[in-house]
Design an enzyme around this catalytic site. Structure first.
Site, mmCIF file in Angstrom:
data_model
loop_
_atom_site.group_PDB
_atom_site.id
_atom_site.type_symbol
_atom_site.label_atom_id
_atom_site.label_comp_id
_atom_site.label_asym_id
_atom_site.label_seq_id
_atom_site.Cartn_x
_atom_site.Cartn_y
_atom_site.Cartn_z
ATOM 1 C CB CYS A 1 -0.944 0.001 1.191
ATOM 2 S SG CYS A 1 -2.113 -1.368 1.133
ATOM 3 C CG HIS B 1 -3.069 3.509 2.265
ATOM 4 N ND1 HIS B 1 -3.483 3.103 1.022
ATOM 5 C CD2 HIS B 1 -3.221 2.443 3.090
ATOM 6 C CE1 HIS B 1 -3.874 1.842 1.084
ATOM 7 N NE2 HIS B 1 -3.721 1.423 2.331
ATOM 8 C CG ASN C 1 -6.568 -0.746 1.664
ATOM 9 O OD1 ASN C 1 -5.953 -0.383 0.655
ATOM 10 N ND2 ASN C 1 -5.960 -1.136 2.767
HETATM 11 N N1 COA Z 1 -18.121 -8.010 10.716
HETATM 12 C C1 COA Z 1 -18.589 -8.235 11.952
HETATM 13 N N2 COA Z 1 -17.778 -8.473 12.993
HETATM 14 C C2 COA Z 1 -16.456 -8.487 12.767
HETATM 15 C C3 COA Z 1 -15.917 -8.265 11.498
HETATM 16 C C4 COA Z 1 -16.800 -8.033 10.441
HETATM 17 N N3 COA Z 1 -16.396 -7.799 9.191
HETATM 18 N N4 COA Z 1 -14.577 -8.352 11.574
HETATM 19 C C5 COA Z 1 -14.277 -8.599 12.859
HETATM 20 N N5 COA Z 1 -15.420 -8.684 13.578
HETATM 21 C C6 COA Z 1 -15.557 -8.949 15.011
HETATM 22 C C7 COA Z 1 -14.399 -9.721 15.575
HETATM 23 O O1 COA Z 1 -14.583 -11.101 15.395
HETATM 24 C C8 COA Z 1 -14.452 -9.289 17.023
HETATM 25 O O2 COA Z 1 -15.453 -10.063 17.655
HETATM 26 P P1 COA Z 1 -15.204 -10.651 19.139
HETATM 27 O O3 COA Z 1 -14.985 -9.450 20.002
HETATM 28 O O4 COA Z 1 -16.477 -11.393 19.398
HETATM 29 O O5 COA Z 1 -13.994 -11.500 19.021
HETATM 30 C C9 COA Z 1 -14.938 -7.857 16.981
HETATM 31 O O6 COA Z 1 -15.550 -7.703 15.703
HETATM 32 C C10 COA Z 1 -13.822 -6.832 17.138
HETATM 33 O O7 COA Z 1 -12.752 -7.210 16.278
HETATM 34 P P2 COA Z 1 -11.454 -6.338 16.181
HETATM 35 O O8 COA Z 1 -10.483 -7.023 15.298
HETATM 36 O O9 COA Z 1 -11.029 -5.959 17.576
HETATM 37 O O10 COA Z 1 -12.047 -5.031 15.465
HETATM 38 P P3 COA Z 1 -11.345 -3.657 15.253
HETATM 39 O O11 COA Z 1 -12.123 -2.591 15.914
HETATM 40 O O12 COA Z 1 -9.867 -3.727 15.537
HETATM 41 O O13 COA Z 1 -11.531 -3.471 13.687
HETATM 42 C C11 COA Z 1 -10.266 -3.611 11.657
HETATM 43 C C12 COA Z 1 -10.924 -4.384 12.794
HETATM 44 C C13 COA Z 1 -9.634 -4.626 10.717
HETATM 45 C C14 COA Z 1 -11.332 -2.819 10.929
HETATM 46 C C15 COA Z 1 -9.206 -2.639 12.234
HETATM 47 O O14 COA Z 1 -8.369 -3.341 13.124
HETATM 48 C C16 COA Z 1 -8.360 -2.013 11.189
HETATM 49 O O15 COA Z 1 -8.837 -1.209 10.397
HETATM 50 N N6 COA Z 1 -7.051 -2.331 11.166
HETATM 51 C C17 COA Z 1 -6.172 -1.797 10.174
HETATM 52 C C18 COA Z 1 -6.334 -2.573 8.880
HETATM 53 C C19 COA Z 1 -5.651 -1.939 7.745
HETATM 54 O O16 COA Z 1 -5.601 -0.748 7.630
HETATM 55 N N7 COA Z 1 -5.112 -2.789 6.878
HETATM 56 C C20 COA Z 1 -4.493 -2.404 5.660
HETATM 57 C C21 COA Z 1 -3.271 -1.623 5.885
HETATM 58 S S1 COA Z 1 -2.597 -1.140 4.368
#
Ligand code: COA
Length: 339
Positions: A119, A262, A292
């Site tokens: 990215c 980004h 993304n």
């Molecule tokens: N729909 C519903 N629930 C979801 C889900 C989805 N698509 N994805 C995850 N969950 C659930 C998880 O299973 C978790 O449930 P639990 O508490 O029962 O275990 C809960 O939601 C929280 O998950 P978590 O991973 O803590 O969520 P988060 O607030 O960290 O959000 C992302 C997840 C991926 C959106 C976030 O971490 C993020 O944006 N990270 C950066 C990713 C990124 O930028 N990547 C590319 C970089 S170039």
């Protein structure tokens, strides 16, 4: 008084272009396939829909559209281009897709090659192209950022599949006198020791060829990501690198017309705006429509804002890319547009 001729030239950002697939996939549609829903995706990421390359398109065809668009805006003949850089992690041809794009665009005098930095790829390619221009090797460059991560996500993994989409964006650069300088400073970083939180790795699959001799069979695992680690990395490193860049270029954040980051998660964009105490509206975002798109996000957003008139000639923009590697970077740029 005539300016002293110099072998070191400035670089102007003159044209932009973009292309997105026609197929769109909404959060609700995705929710009918995996255990997720529109509210979760929208509130946690800001994403509402993403585009996926369909049967009648390829990444290369999107790159050609985006590139041709940027060339047209610049008013260039394709033969006048010296360099084409394609930032991608998902080329149609592992040997590189830039040569095919060069041929299809009719840019027969350009050297063309791919550059992979996930990215951060577009930002790294922009800076790389600018070095060829600044040292006088080339006069005109086309930088394309494009990715097709839809091929490499596990569509049953709700933690990753909701985040990504496909697209392409392009930018043209040319040498100019220093008063029109378009790349005012940059910072690039890599930390491979933290690389295991975001990967698209080759599958461990070996086949025996002869007694005692085996070979790897080509193929990749789907994207593996530790979302929380990547999130923490982004909200820590992006403001830090932008702060260093702004300090080194003596730039007050209040003098920026735009931040162009980004597009990974709206919460990351808002956190960076808050860190610099600038309104959220100054941080460009089209994440809701595309998700993304990896190396495409920055030029895709740039082109949209140039075409709808938000970015105007002379505007000062702080841009930052980040992602797998881990890699990240920032550049302070001034949009010039075509003459
Ligand atoms: N729909 C519903 N629930 C979801 C889900 C989805 N698509 N994805 C995850 N969950 C659930 C998880 O299973 C978790 O449930 P639990 O508490 O029962 O275990 C809960 O939601 C929280 O998950 P978590 O991973 O803590 O969520 P988060 O607030 O960290 O959000 C992302 C997840 C991926 C959106 C976030 O971490 C993020 O944006 N990270 C950066 C990713 C990124 O930028 N990547 C590319 C970089 S170039």
């Amino acid at each position: 008084m005539a300016e002293t001729p110099s072998i070191f030239s400035g670089v102007a950002l003159v044209g932009s272009g973009s292309a997105t697939p026609t197929q769109s996939l909404s959060n609700d549609q995705l929710g009918s396939r995996v255990d997720t829903n529109d509210t979760w995706i929208r509130t946690r990421t800001g994403i509402e829909a993403r585009r996926l390359i369909g049967a009648d398109e390829t990444l290369t065809s999107l790159c050609c559209k985006a590139g041709a668009n940027a060339i047209a805006m610049s008013g260039w003949e394709p033969e006048s281009i010296d360099l084409i850089l394609l930032a991608t992690s998902t080329p149609d041809d592992l040997f590189g897709s830039a040569p095919e794009i060069q041929a299809k665009l009719g840019a027969k005098n350009a050297v063309a090659f791919d550059l992979t930095a996930a990215c951060s790829g577009f930002l790294f390619s922009l800076v790389t192209a600018a070095q060829f221009l600044k040292n006088g090797s080339f006069k005109r460059a086309l930088v394309i950022g494009a990715d097709q991560l839809s091929s490499w996500v596990d569509w049953s993994d709700r933690r990753t599949c909701v985040l990504f989409g496909d697209g392409a964006g392009a930018l043209t650069l040319e040498t100019t006198n220093t008063s029109k300088e378009g790349i005012l400073g940059f910072q690039l970083k890599t930390d491979g020791s933290r690389g295991n939180c975001l990967n698209l790795k080759q599958k461990e699959r070996r086949e025996s060829l002869l007694d005692g001799i085996s070979h790897q069979v080509g193929g990749y695992e789907p994207i593996q990501m530790n979302g929380q680690e990547v999130y923490k990395f982004a909200v820590r490193e992006v403001p830090a690198i932008l702060e260093t860049l702004l300090k080194r270029t003596n730039t007050d954040p209040k003098h920026l017309d735009w931040m162009l980051l980004h597009q990974a998660n709206q919460r990351i964009l808002d956190a960076v705006a808050d860190r610099f105490d600038i309104p959220h509206s100054k941080v460009l975002s089209n994440l809701a429509n595309y998700g993304n798109t990896s190396a495409a996000t920055i030029p895709l957003m740039l082109d949209e804002a140039v075409k709808d008139g938000r970015i105007k000639p002379g505007h000062l923009i702080a841009t930052s890319g980040f992602g797998a590697g881990l890699s990240w970077g920032a550049a302070l740029v001034r949009w010039q547009g075509p003459d």
